[in-house]
Design an enzyme around this catalytic site. Structure first.
Site, PDB file in Angstrom:
ATOM      1  N   GLU A 228       3.866   8.550  -0.731  1.00 31.44           N
ATOM      2  CA  GLU A 228       4.830   7.682  -0.903  1.00 31.44           C
ATOM      3  C   GLU A 228       6.034   8.149  -0.978  1.00 31.44           C
ATOM      4  O   GLU A 228       6.545   7.334  -2.203  1.00 31.44           O
ATOM      5  CB  GLU A 228       4.076   6.074  -1.503  1.00 31.44           C
ATOM      6  CG  GLU A 228       4.624   4.694  -1.461  1.00 31.44           C
ATOM      7  CD  GLU A 228       4.064   3.914  -1.303  1.00 31.44           C
ATOM      8  OE1 GLU A 228       3.672   3.769  -2.432  1.00 31.44           O
ATOM      9  OE2 GLU A 228       4.639   3.115  -1.209  1.00 31.44           O
TER      10      GLU A 228
ATOM     11  N   ASP B 180      -0.841  -3.806   1.443  1.00 33.15           N
ATOM     12  CA  ASP B 180      -0.194  -2.846   0.632  1.00 33.15           C
ATOM     13  C   ASP B 180       0.479  -4.578  -0.264  1.00 33.15           C
ATOM     14  O   ASP B 180      -0.419  -5.846  -0.906  1.00 33.15           O
ATOM     15  CB  ASP B 180       0.285  -2.257   1.353  1.00 33.15           C
ATOM     16  CG  ASP B 180       0.982  -1.244  -0.156  1.00 33.15           C
ATOM     17  OD1 ASP B 180       0.224  -1.167  -0.981  1.00 33.15           O
ATOM     18  OD2 ASP B 180       1.625  -0.330  -0.570  1.00 33.15           O
TER      19      ASP B 180
END
Ligand SMILES: [Zn+2]
Length: 433
Positions: A229, A327
């Site tokens: 990420e 998320d």
């Protein structure tokens, strides 16, 4: 519009080819066909091409409105959700998010705090039409001892409304403490959870991944990773996970989230990684809203120039199962969000180009995550399946994805549910300093 009766007929409903089973109809260029759907005793008893045979005279004419199966949200963090008012991200950066969340967790995450925020999140998800949800659970000691019992109780409370799954979450460096990680894996197995870690390019990554796989094999657990990420091109942990899956002969399911750096790497590197990901049978979930928020944030007076998402088109073309999910919601990793999978799909359509053609992209919020989560019968409309679906106002993709569809009707087991969203004021008591 949806009667309280236990059996009724819906006529002239617009269904999508990619998520409707066994319907012989002519689908248009957008993948839609008009169908008549019979509901009886909480199940879909039949789906037939509209006007073909015998929708009865009292069938409810939907006028071509779109019906989708209820959503499956395979990557969330409802243990973190809604802490923003008391712990904002000071600069919107990834490190800002990590530090703020860690500080809040250490100070504030009692069982009651976690439970109340989780319940708030689940009520929102349910009202928006989500039927199954996987949450990561921060499991850095001593939080695992607080949050896993809360998760287990919440799963029971919500059974029948939202199928709840939990995956532990810790940085891969936490695996170095073998004894503790062994205990955590046992705890996750006892909760019938999923084993999850965040991978970083630490020098001993391969060795640590082997330990993760060994624990998953030992306890029969599926795996769920946060990987790469970042925009750092040297972050190649997605490839390392695929390699580890292959050499460990892993047979469970593996879901990998984010994989942002892949989109920044040279083509040859990308091709090699995607070959391995496909061969290892990994599924990938992109988190488009969070990625847009955190990635390419370079500080004051600099405009982001990168969308942050991974290469879903290239993955799907290779047969890699791909999903999108919520998320974070209203926490330092993402200041916004409400676990509304229509919003996720609408944003994914814009950010990731899920259009022209729409093709089978609707599977990314329905059938594909259902498969990854081993939920048979979820995420599709099928004769004999549960009557769990969402009825929208929109009659085309452009109508569906242009408005928030706040007035959608969510039907569970054949009945329209109360879609009241929880009031933010309910959380005020948790937000005082
Ligand atoms: Zn996440």
């Amino acid at each position: 519009m949806i009667p309280a009766a236990s059996s009724y007929h819906l006529a002239n409903a617009r269904v999508h080819q990619s998520i409707t089973q066994d319907l012989s109809a002519t689908f248009d260029a957008d993948g839609f066909a008009l169908a008549d759907i019979a509901i009886a005793d909480g199940k879909i008893s039949s789906i037939a091409a509209h006007g073909g045979s015998k929708a009865p005279a009292d069938a409810i004419d939907l006028g071509g409105r779109i019906i989708l199966p209820c959503f499956v949200d395979c990557h969330t963090h409802i243990d973190k959700g809604h802490i923003w008012p008391r712990k904002p991200n000071p600069d919107g950066s990834f490190m800002g998010a990590l530090n703020a969340t860690g500080a809040d967790r250490a100070l504030r995450w009692s069982a009651e705090d976690v439970a109340r925020r989780m319940d708030f999140s689940l009520r929102s998800a349910y009202a928006h039409g989500t039927r199954a949800l996987r949450t990561h659970i921060d499991s850095v000691a001593p939080q695992e001892e607080i949050s896993w019992p809360v998760f287990e109780a919440m799963r029971e409370t919500w059974r029948g409304r939202i199928e709840l799954q939990g995956a532990c979450l810790l940085g891969i460096e936490g695996v170095r403490d073998k004894k503790w990680f062994d205990r955590l894996a046992k705890r996750v197995a006892a909760a019938k959870g999923v084993l999850g870690v965040v991978t970083y390019m630490v020098p001993d990554l391969e060795e640590l991944l082997d330990q993760v796989f060994a624990q998953a094999i030992k306890h029969g657990l599926d795996l769920d990773f946060h990987a790469d990420e970042t925009d750092d091109v040297s972050a190649i942990s997605l490839k390392k996970i695929a390699e580890a899956a292959l050499w460990n002969g892993f047979e469970g399911k593996i879901l990998v989230g984010h994989c942002c750096s892949l989109a920044r790497q040279p083509d040859l590197e990308v091709l090699d990684t995607l070959d391995k990901v496909a061969k290892a049978g990994l599924a990938v979930v992109s988190l488009p809203m969070c990625n847009l928020y955190l990635q390419d944030r370079r500080g004051d007076a600099v405009t982001p120039r990168w969308r942050g998402v991974t290469l879903l088109h290239e993955m799907k073309a290779r047969g890699i199962p791909v999903a999108v999910a919520s998320d974070n919601t209203r926490d330092p990793f993402y200041a916004y969000g409400d676990l509304d999978m229509l919003e996720v799909y609408r944003m994914a359509t814009r950010i990731l180009h899920f259009d022209h053609p729409v093709a089978d992209w609707p599977r990314t919020v329905t059938a594909t995550p259902a498969k990854v989560m081993r939920l048979d019968g979820f995420g599709t409309l099928a004769a004999g399946g549960d009557a769990d679906f969402i009825l929208f106002k929109g009659r085309s993709w452009t109508e569906l994805l242009s408005r928030p569809e706040s007035d959608r009707i969510v039907v569970r087991a054949g009945r329209a549910i109360d879609r009241q969203l929880p009031d933010y004021a309910e959380l005020d008591g948790l937000m005082v300093e």
